[in-house]
Motif scaffolding. Structure first.
Motif, PDB file in Angstrom:
ATOM      1  N   TYR A   7      -0.395  -1.274 -84.881  1.00  0.00           N
ATOM      2  CA  TYR A   7      -0.051  -0.532 -83.675  1.00  0.00           C
ATOM      3  C   TYR A   7      -0.117  -1.458 -82.467  1.00  0.00           C
ATOM      4  CZ  TYR A   7       0.016   3.886 -86.144  1.00  0.00           C
ATOM      5  OH  TYR A   7       0.352   4.911 -86.993  1.00  0.00           O
ATOM      6  N   TYR A   8       0.955  -1.411 -81.661  1.00  0.00           N
ATOM      7  CA  TYR A   8       1.085  -2.272 -80.500  1.00  0.00           C
ATOM      8  C   TYR A   8       1.188  -1.434 -79.227  1.00  0.00           C
ATOM      9  CZ  TYR A   8       2.448  -5.856 -83.900  1.00  0.00           C
ATOM     10  OH  TYR A   8       2.480  -6.734 -84.953  1.00  0.00           O
ATOM     11  N   CYS A   9       0.530  -1.924 -78.202  1.00  0.00           N
ATOM     12  CA  CYS A   9       0.658  -1.363 -76.873  1.00  0.00           C
ATOM     13  C   CYS A   9       1.743  -2.157 -76.135  1.00  0.00           C
ATOM     14  CB  CYS A   9      -0.692  -1.499 -76.175  1.00  0.00           C
ATOM     15  SG  CYS A   9      -0.731  -1.060 -74.456  1.00  0.00           S
ATOM     16  N   ALA A  10       2.484  -1.489 -75.264  1.00  0.00           N
ATOM     17  CA  ALA A  10       3.551  -2.166 -74.530  1.00  0.00           C
ATOM     18  C   ALA A  10       3.728  -1.565 -73.153  1.00  0.00           C
ATOM     19  CB  ALA A  10       4.867  -2.058 -75.303  1.00  0.00           C
ATOM     20  N   THR A  11       4.227  -2.386 -72.241  1.00  0.00           N
ATOM     21  CA  THR A  11       4.616  -1.915 -70.919  1.00  0.00           C
ATOM     22  C   THR A  11       5.816  -2.737 -70.463  1.00  0.00           C
ATOM     23  OG1 THR A  11       3.778  -1.310 -68.723  1.00  0.00           O
ATOM     24  CG2 THR A  11       3.086  -3.438 -69.598  1.00  0.00           C
ATOM     25  N   PRO A  12       6.753  -2.155 -69.747  1.00  0.00           N
ATOM     26  CA  PRO A  12       7.962  -2.883 -69.360  1.00  0.00           C
ATOM     27  C   PRO A  12       7.660  -4.043 -68.416  1.00  0.00           C
ATOM     28  CG  PRO A  12       8.291  -0.525 -69.148  1.00  0.00           C
ATOM     29  CD  PRO A  12       6.842  -0.741 -69.389  1.00  0.00           C
ATOM     30  N   ILE A  13       8.390  -5.140 -68.597  1.00  0.00           N
ATOM     31  CA  ILE A  13       8.246  -6.265 -67.680  1.00  0.00           C
ATOM     32  C   ILE A  13       8.797  -5.892 -66.318  1.00  0.00           C
ATOM     33  CG2 ILE A  13       9.038  -8.612 -67.197  1.00  0.00           C
ATOM     34  CD1 ILE A  13       8.879  -9.146 -70.205  1.00  0.00           C
ATOM     35  N   ARG A  14       9.897  -5.135 -66.314  1.00  0.00           N
ATOM     36  CA  ARG A  14      10.474  -4.643 -65.059  1.00  0.00           C
ATOM     37  C   ARG A  14      10.876  -3.192 -65.241  1.00  0.00           C
ATOM     38  NH1 ARG A  14      12.348  -9.859 -65.286  1.00  0.00           N
ATOM     39  NH2 ARG A  14      11.892 -11.163 -63.475  1.00  0.00           N
ATOM     40  N   GLY A  15      10.694  -2.427 -64.220  1.00  0.00           N
ATOM     41  CA  GLY A  15      11.129  -1.044 -64.268  1.00  0.00           C
ATOM     42  C   GLY A  15      10.206  -0.173 -65.086  1.00  0.00           C
ATOM     43  N   SER A  16      10.764   0.942 -65.526  1.00  0.00           N
ATOM     44  CA  SER A  16       9.947   1.937 -66.211  1.00  0.00           C
ATOM     45  C   SER A  16      10.389   2.229 -67.639  1.00  0.00           C
ATOM     46  CB  SER A  16       9.965   3.244 -65.417  1.00  0.00           C
ATOM     47  OG  SER A  16      11.292   3.727 -65.320  1.00  0.00           O
ATOM     48  N   SER A  17      11.419   1.540 -68.105  1.00  0.00           N
ATOM     49  CA  SER A  17      11.920   1.833 -69.450  1.00  0.00           C
ATOM     50  C   SER A  17      11.377   0.861 -70.487  1.00  0.00           C
ATOM     51  CB  SER A  17      13.451   1.769 -69.462  1.00  0.00           C
ATOM     52  OG  SER A  17      13.936   1.899 -70.783  1.00  0.00           O
ATOM     53  N   LEU A  18      10.937   1.409 -71.610  1.00  0.00           N
ATOM     54  CA  LEU A  18      10.426   0.594 -72.709  1.00  0.00           C
ATOM     55  C   LEU A  18      11.540   0.056 -73.600  1.00  0.00           C
ATOM     56  CD1 LEU A  18       7.423   2.879 -73.615  1.00  0.00           C
ATOM     57  CD2 LEU A  18       7.213   0.499 -72.893  1.00  0.00           C
ATOM     58  N   SER A  19      12.767   0.390 -73.311  1.00  0.00           N
ATOM     59  CA  SER A  19      13.879  -0.049 -74.156  1.00  0.00           C
ATOM     60  C   SER A  19      14.356  -1.448 -73.821  1.00  0.00           C
ATOM     61  CB  SER A  19      15.044   0.935 -74.039  1.00  0.00           C
ATOM     62  OG  SER A  19      15.504   0.982 -72.698  1.00  0.00           O
ATOM     63  N   GLY A  20      13.812  -2.030 -72.756  1.00  0.00           N
ATOM     64  CA  GLY A  20      14.181  -3.397 -72.391  1.00  0.00           C
ATOM     65  C   GLY A  20      13.132  -4.391 -72.834  1.00  0.00           C
TER      66      GLY A  20
END
Length: 121
Positions: free
Chosen positions: A94-107
């Motif tokens: 299981y991995y935690c993630a946060t966007p480098i820019r903006g609010s979308s995790l799809s980038g």
């Protein structure tokens, strides 16, 4: 830069519960969305859950709806994933993630190192 460190993984029997935590450090003022992903052996990484900056909006993969709950404590720069009624098919890193820019995790995202969750039958 944002650094993410997960903890809380382990071995649990089917039907049991585990709680994961992810602490962010560095440029935390830029953090909007937090998300959890997982990758099982031989499979691609998949989305599990996400939470908005305020915590007022959450989103879940169909496979975990009603069993998992994502939450966050912005004062502690921490996101949590409470996992209940675990199944063997929940076994993954299981991995935690946060966007480098903006609010979308799809980038492009910042990623933690991952924590292993193993559910025995």
């Amino acid at each position: 830069q944002v650094q993410l460190v997960e903890s809380g993984g382990g071995l649990v029997q089917a039907g049991g519960s585990l709680g994961l935590s992810c602490v962010a450090s560095g440029r935390t003022v830029s953090i909007y969305t937090f998300g959890w992903f997982r990758q099982a052996p031989g499979k691609e990484r998949e989305f599990v859950a996400a939470i908005s900056r305020s915590g007022g909006s959450t989103n879940y993969a169909d496979s975990v709806k009603g069993r998992f709950a994502i939450s966050r404590d912005n004062a502690k720069n921490t996101v949590y994933l409470q996992m209940n009624s675990l199944k063997p098919e929940d076994t993954a890193v299981y991995y935690c993630a946060t966007p480098i820019r903006g609010s979308s995790l799809s980038g492009n995202n910042y990623w933690g190192q991952g924590t292993q969750v193993t559910v025995s039958s």
